[in-house]
Design an enzyme around this catalytic site. Sequence first.
Site, PDB file in Angstrom:
ATOM      1  N   SER A 109      12.126  10.272  42.786  1.00 53.25           N
ATOM      2  CA  SER A 109      12.143  11.619  42.229  1.00 53.25           C
ATOM      3  C   SER A 109      11.784  11.617  40.747  1.00 53.25           C
ATOM      4  CB  SER A 109      13.526  12.237  42.474  1.00 53.25           C
ATOM      5  OG  SER A 109      13.542  13.592  42.193  1.00 53.25           O
ATOM      6  N   LYS A 150       4.520  27.388  44.065  1.00 53.31           N
ATOM      7  CA  LYS A 150       4.186  27.410  42.637  1.00 53.31           C
ATOM      8  C   LYS A 150       4.855  26.256  41.903  1.00 53.31           C
ATOM      9  CE  LYS A 150       3.491  32.419  42.364  1.00 53.31           C
ATOM     10  NZ  LYS A 150       4.009  33.710  41.812  1.00 53.31           N
TER      11      LYS A 150
END
Length: 449
Positions: A109, A150
């Site tokens: 991550s 987005k």
Amino acid sequence: MLLLTIVSENGTLLGDTGISDNSPDSDNENYTEIKNFYTCEVKGIIDAPISNFVTKCLKKSLDSGYGLIILMDTPGGIETSMRDIITGILNTGIPVIVFVHPEGARAASAGTFITMASDVAVMAPFTSIGAAHPVNIGGEQQISGDMLEKVTNDSVSYIKNLAASKNRNQEWVEKAVRESDSITSGEALELGVIDLTASDTETLLENIDGKTIDKLGKTYILKSKNSTTEKIETDLITRFLHIIANPNIAYILFIIGIFGIIYEFSQPGLGISGAVGVLLIILGLYSFSVLPINYAGLALIILAIILFILDIALGLGGILSIAGIASLIIGSLLLINTSAPYLKIARSLIISASVVVSGFIIIAARATYRIHKLKPATGMEGIIGETAVVIRDLNPEGLVKVSGEIWKAFSINGEKIKKGEKVQIITLDGLTLKVSLLSKQNNINKKGG
């Protein structure tokens, strides 16, 4: 995508990453030799305390003219903290090496983004990198649909820029974000995601010896073969803040703080338990402030505390506490607003804490309720309702005796009450008791008894 690889002297593969095996021209003196290195550990969740620590390490390295090796093992972390670290790495004029270490470690991550920002990216054997989808990066609230797309596109452009600036594999980093792809150290080297692999820091220093790095308009040559490293230790405050920034630890602190405040209201004393409770709640709130929290969940937990206090203070016997327990459970479940599993409060902890708090509240509320129902045994209020004996006729004023004390008394009905009669104390008016004659039957029974 065609990847250019270079074989170093010891056989380690190097990708086309912007670090070079060639030393600068001997006639060109516009370069800096890096002969010494600091190391620092980034272990666990990337949060504000870790971000501040890395910033201090970067500054110390810059001031000393040392390179910095960041030993990293992380499941990910808070996006704002991740971006602060990356900004520091990119804008500090010293070579920064991210080393995913030891064996078994990961740069998942947020760790993937930080690795891509490094000047030299290194991984130990049996380590992994990837799984960088936005839902795995703390700080992104649970979202769906167009907004998720987005956010994903923003993350993709960010990590591709980082990879491009270091000549690393842009195709794979996009896959790591969009598909949460994760790869091993060997695969990362083969794909040109990292620069080399090394089993330990000594091997790393040998492998990067003689490499040049261009950064912020300057050229650095690494003279690391015989270098020794100096570790920058985290200070006590940073370690403490990093520990309590763990969502489970923060929740435990908050719950213990609730206990302290409730105990103070149920058993008033010197205020020590109340003060400790407030301190722990403040520490819990600090921890929540660096986590992606849902403020509606926090508001429900605060409401639960208020309901618990009111129930005990007013002696309502648990009526408000029932609503408080429900508010606490719902608020706890809503509190952490992210899909990242390492930032969530364990459900088992929420259930256990709710059961313990419920039991404590019920005991405290019922005990306080019984105390409120008891008639005062001392003081002025303790005398109301007691039976007194007239020792001087009340006409309507006179004297009575109660609990061995003689009081001035006044017949509340204005009737004459003779000496020896028993009266009941109705109320006080200053130092005068207002009394009424007990029924004749009561007097007979009491005299007979």
